[in-house]
Design a protein around this motif. Structure first.
Motif, mmCIF file in Angstrom:
data_model
loop_
_atom_site.group_PDB
_atom_site.id
_atom_site.type_symbol
_atom_site.label_atom_id
_atom_site.label_comp_id
_atom_site.label_asym_id
_atom_site.label_seq_id
_atom_site.Cartn_x
_atom_site.Cartn_y
_atom_site.Cartn_z
ATOM 1 N N PRO A 15 39.807 -57.023 37.992
ATOM 2 C CA PRO A 15 38.622 -57.600 38.649
ATOM 3 C C PRO A 15 38.273 -58.997 38.162
ATOM 4 C CG PRO A 15 38.211 -55.352 37.901
ATOM 5 C CD PRO A 15 39.492 -55.793 37.271
ATOM 6 N N SER A 16 38.791 -59.372 36.984
ATOM 7 C CA SER A 16 38.466 -60.691 36.446
ATOM 8 C C SER A 16 39.267 -61.808 37.103
ATOM 9 C CB SER A 16 38.715 -60.723 34.935
ATOM 10 O OG SER A 16 40.101 -60.603 34.642
ATOM 11 N N LYS A 17 40.286 -61.450 37.865
ATOM 12 C CA LYS A 17 41.125 -62.452 38.516
ATOM 13 C C LYS A 17 40.660 -62.696 39.943
ATOM 14 C CE LYS A 17 45.387 -61.867 35.873
ATOM 15 N NZ LYS A 17 46.851 -61.610 35.958
ATOM 16 N N SER A 18 40.830 -63.921 40.383
ATOM 17 C CA SER A 18 40.463 -64.285 41.746
ATOM 18 C C SER A 18 41.628 -64.011 42.693
ATOM 19 C CB SER A 18 40.101 -65.768 41.812
ATOM 20 O OG SER A 18 40.020 -66.209 43.141
ATOM 21 N N ALA A 19 41.288 -63.671 43.938
ATOM 22 C CA ALA A 19 42.334 -63.426 44.937
ATOM 23 C C ALA A 19 43.182 -64.669 45.152
ATOM 24 C CB ALA A 19 41.693 -62.990 46.251
ATOM 25 N N SER A 20 42.613 -65.848 44.917
ATOM 26 C CA SER A 20 43.346 -67.098 45.135
ATOM 27 C C SER A 20 44.558 -67.220 44.211
ATOM 28 C CB SER A 20 42.416 -68.293 44.949
ATOM 29 O OG SER A 20 41.893 -68.333 43.633
ATOM 30 N N THR A 21 44.553 -66.507 43.075
ATOM 31 C CA THR A 21 45.705 -66.565 42.176
ATOM 32 C C THR A 21 46.939 -65.926 42.800
ATOM 33 O OG1 THR A 21 45.117 -64.474 41.085
ATOM 34 C CG2 THR A 21 44.205 -66.502 40.149
ATOM 35 N N LEU A 22 46.732 -65.072 43.798
ATOM 36 C CA LEU A 22 47.845 -64.427 44.485
ATOM 37 C C LEU A 22 48.333 -65.233 45.685
ATOM 38 C CD1 LEU A 22 46.783 -60.655 44.599
ATOM 39 C CD2 LEU A 22 48.496 -61.714 43.135
ATOM 40 N N LYS A 23 47.689 -66.343 45.975
ATOM 41 C CA LYS A 23 47.983 -67.079 47.207
ATOM 42 C C LYS A 23 49.456 -67.469 47.358
ATOM 43 C CE LYS A 23 45.856 -70.525 50.207
ATOM 44 N NZ LYS A 23 44.751 -71.506 50.326
ATOM 45 N N PRO A 24 50.137 -67.933 46.300
ATOM 46 C CA PRO A 24 51.561 -68.266 46.468
ATOM 47 C C PRO A 24 52.398 -67.069 46.921
ATOM 48 C CG PRO A 24 50.717 -69.269 44.474
ATOM 49 C CD PRO A 24 49.644 -68.337 44.967
ATOM 50 N N LEU A 25 52.179 -65.896 46.320
ATOM 51 C CA LEU A 25 52.927 -64.703 46.709
ATOM 52 C C LEU A 25 52.549 -64.261 48.114
ATOM 53 C CD1 LEU A 25 54.804 -62.311 46.210
ATOM 54 C CD2 LEU A 25 52.924 -61.167 44.984
ATOM 55 N N LEU A 26 51.257 -64.294 48.433
ATOM 56 C CA LEU A 26 50.810 -63.884 49.765
ATOM 57 C C LEU A 26 51.365 -64.814 50.836
ATOM 58 C CD1 LEU A 26 47.078 -62.967 49.048
ATOM 59 C CD2 LEU A 26 49.124 -61.522 48.897
ATOM 60 N N ALA A 57 47.830 -62.394 58.407
ATOM 61 C CA ALA A 57 46.853 -63.060 57.548
ATOM 62 C C ALA A 57 46.336 -62.123 56.465
ATOM 63 C CB ALA A 57 45.683 -63.585 58.380
ATOM 64 N N PHE A 58 45.961 -62.714 55.334
ATOM 65 C CA PHE A 58 45.266 -62.011 54.258
ATOM 66 C C PHE A 58 43.834 -62.523 54.211
ATOM 67 C CE2 PHE A 58 49.626 -61.433 52.738
ATOM 68 C CZ PHE A 58 49.608 -60.112 52.308
ATOM 69 N N TYR A 59 42.894 -61.577 54.048
ATOM 70 C CA TYR A 59 41.470 -61.910 53.998
ATOM 71 C C TYR A 59 40.845 -61.336 52.734
ATOM 72 C CZ TYR A 59 41.934 -62.742 59.072
ATOM 73 O OH TYR A 59 42.325 -63.191 60.310
ATOM 74 N N THR A 60 39.889 -62.064 52.179
ATOM 75 C CA THR A 60 39.032 -61.476 51.150
ATOM 76 C C THR A 60 37.866 -60.803 51.859
ATOM 77 O OG1 THR A 60 37.798 -63.544 50.922
ATOM 78 C CG2 THR A 60 39.649 -63.200 49.416
ATOM 79 N N ILE A 61 37.292 -59.778 51.230
ATOM 80 C CA ILE A 61 36.188 -59.030 51.832
ATOM 81 C C ILE A 61 34.915 -59.426 51.107
ATOM 82 C CG2 ILE A 61 35.279 -56.747 52.357
ATOM 83 C CD1 ILE A 61 38.116 -55.686 52.385
ATOM 84 N N THR A 62 34.053 -60.136 51.811
ATOM 85 C CA THR A 62 32.887 -60.728 51.158
ATOM 86 C C THR A 62 31.868 -59.690 50.708
ATOM 87 O OG1 THR A 62 31.685 -61.071 53.236
ATOM 88 C CG2 THR A 62 33.189 -62.814 52.528
ATOM 89 N N ASN A 63 31.796 -58.541 51.382
ATOM 90 C CA ASN A 63 30.806 -57.529 51.008
ATOM 91 C C ASN A 63 31.410 -56.420 50.140
ATOM 92 O OD1 ASN A 63 32.261 -56.682 53.376
ATOM 93 N ND2 ASN A 63 30.751 -55.068 53.722
ATOM 94 N N LYS A 64 32.658 -56.601 49.718
ATOM 95 C CA LYS A 64 33.281 -55.660 48.783
ATOM 96 C C LYS A 64 34.089 -56.463 47.766
ATOM 97 C CE LYS A 64 33.653 -51.439 51.570
ATOM 98 N NZ LYS A 64 32.899 -50.615 50.620
ATOM 99 N N PRO A 65 33.494 -56.816 46.649
ATOM 100 C CA PRO A 65 34.171 -57.650 45.649
ATOM 101 C C PRO A 65 35.515 -57.066 45.216
ATOM 102 C CG PRO A 65 31.855 -57.411 45.116
ATOM 103 C CD PRO A 65 32.121 -56.465 46.248
ATOM 104 N N ASN A 66 36.494 -57.952 45.074
ATOM 105 C CA ASN A 66 37.847 -57.609 44.609
ATOM 106 C C ASN A 66 38.680 -56.860 45.644
ATOM 107 O OD1 ASN A 66 37.224 -58.689 41.974
ATOM 108 N ND2 ASN A 66 36.119 -56.767 41.580
ATOM 109 N N HIS A 67 38.146 -56.673 46.844
ATOM 110 C CA HIS A 67 38.900 -56.017 47.905
ATOM 111 C C HIS A 67 39.457 -57.060 48.875
ATOM 112 C CE1 HIS A 67 36.876 -52.499 46.361
ATOM 113 N NE2 HIS A 67 37.551 -51.717 47.191
ATOM 114 N N MET A 68 40.612 -56.727 49.469
ATOM 115 C CA MET A 68 41.251 -57.607 50.438
ATOM 116 C C MET A 68 41.789 -56.786 51.600
ATOM 117 S SD MET A 68 43.345 -60.258 47.967
ATOM 118 C CE MET A 68 43.769 -61.300 49.381
ATOM 119 N N LEU A 69 42.007 -57.469 52.722
ATOM 120 C CA LEU A 69 42.561 -56.809 53.900
ATOM 121 C C LEU A 69 43.656 -57.694 54.483
ATOM 122 C CD1 LEU A 69 41.880 -54.164 55.618
ATOM 123 C CD2 LEU A 69 40.913 -55.762 57.271
ATOM 124 N N MET A 70 44.797 -57.097 54.754
ATOM 125 C CA MET A 70 45.880 -57.787 55.460
ATOM 126 C C MET A 70 45.869 -57.320 56.911
ATOM 127 S SD MET A 70 50.009 -57.597 54.852
ATOM 128 C CE MET A 70 51.125 -58.753 55.647
#
Length: 207
Positions: A15-26, A57-70
């Motif tokens: 949870p301490s990492k941002s989803a943006s750190t995965l952007k190269p792999l995504l 596309a990959f999306y971050t979920i603004t109303n659920k921290p640390n969750h993402m949806l592809m």
């Protein structure tokens, strides 16, 4: 077979990492997916109001921290299966080092018919709905019934995604709906509405 759109919900293991750190792999994953689909989609006409919408596309979920949806679309189940064989072997082990699978849904709707041209989108998942066409939000957006468990890929994927979807009732009917979101208003968290999960999405990367 008809075109399809898949929705994959997952969460970051750290949870301490941002989803943006995965952007190269995504981005690498989306480049791979689009290499299968975009030649086909570019050869056919897209809806005039959705020409700039991503196919994957990959999306971050603004109303659920640390969750993402592809959200990813394929012109047919056969092409999806072909791409998935390589994707599961080449990318899933790397991705699962960082994320935890929650669920996967699939509807028989062409992704180009969904309102994905903007930076924000709302995805609602209604479970246990019977009759009609689920929640259509007054005709705003577009949706479809989840058919994931009916596909061979869905029945075989449990081991790959660590026991995905175990515990769900066999007779469950799930409606997945997509509508535009301007990024300004957010409704209640889906956990507060019985039988419905609502995800407010902000695009991280798309192709």
């Amino acid at each position: 077979m008809p075109p399809l759109t898949k929705f994959w919900l997952f969460t970051l293991k750290d949870p301490s990492k941002s989803a943006s750190t995965l952007k190269p792999l995504l981005t690498e994953i989306l480049n791979f997916c689009s290499s299968f689909t975009n030649p086909h989609y570019n050869a056919t006409s897209a809806p005039e109001n959705n020409k700039n919408a991503p196919t994957h596309a990959f999306y971050t979920i603004t109303n659920k921290p640390n969750h993402m949806l592809m959200i990813t679309g394929y012109p047919s189940q056969e092409l999806n299966n072909e791409a998935d064989k390589v994707y599961a072997e080449k990318y899933l082990p790397r991705l699962f080092e960082h994320v935890q699978h929650i669920w996967l849904r699939q509807i028989e709707v062409d992704i180009r018919e969904l309102p994905l041209g903007g930076e924000g989108v709302v995805v609602s998942v209604d479970e246990g709905i019977s009759g009609g066409e689920g929640s259509d939000f007054g005709g705003v957006g577009k949706g479809g019934w989840d058919v994931w468990k009916k596909t061979r890929q869905g029945s075989e994927r449990d081991d790959v995604v660590q026991g995905a979807r175990k515990g769900e009732s066999v007779g469950e009917r799930v409606w997945v709906h997509v509508r535009k979101w301007d990024g300004q208003e957010e409704g209640v968290d889906g956990s507060e509405v019985e039988g419905r999960s609502v995800f407010y999405l902000s695009k991280l990367v798309g192709r």
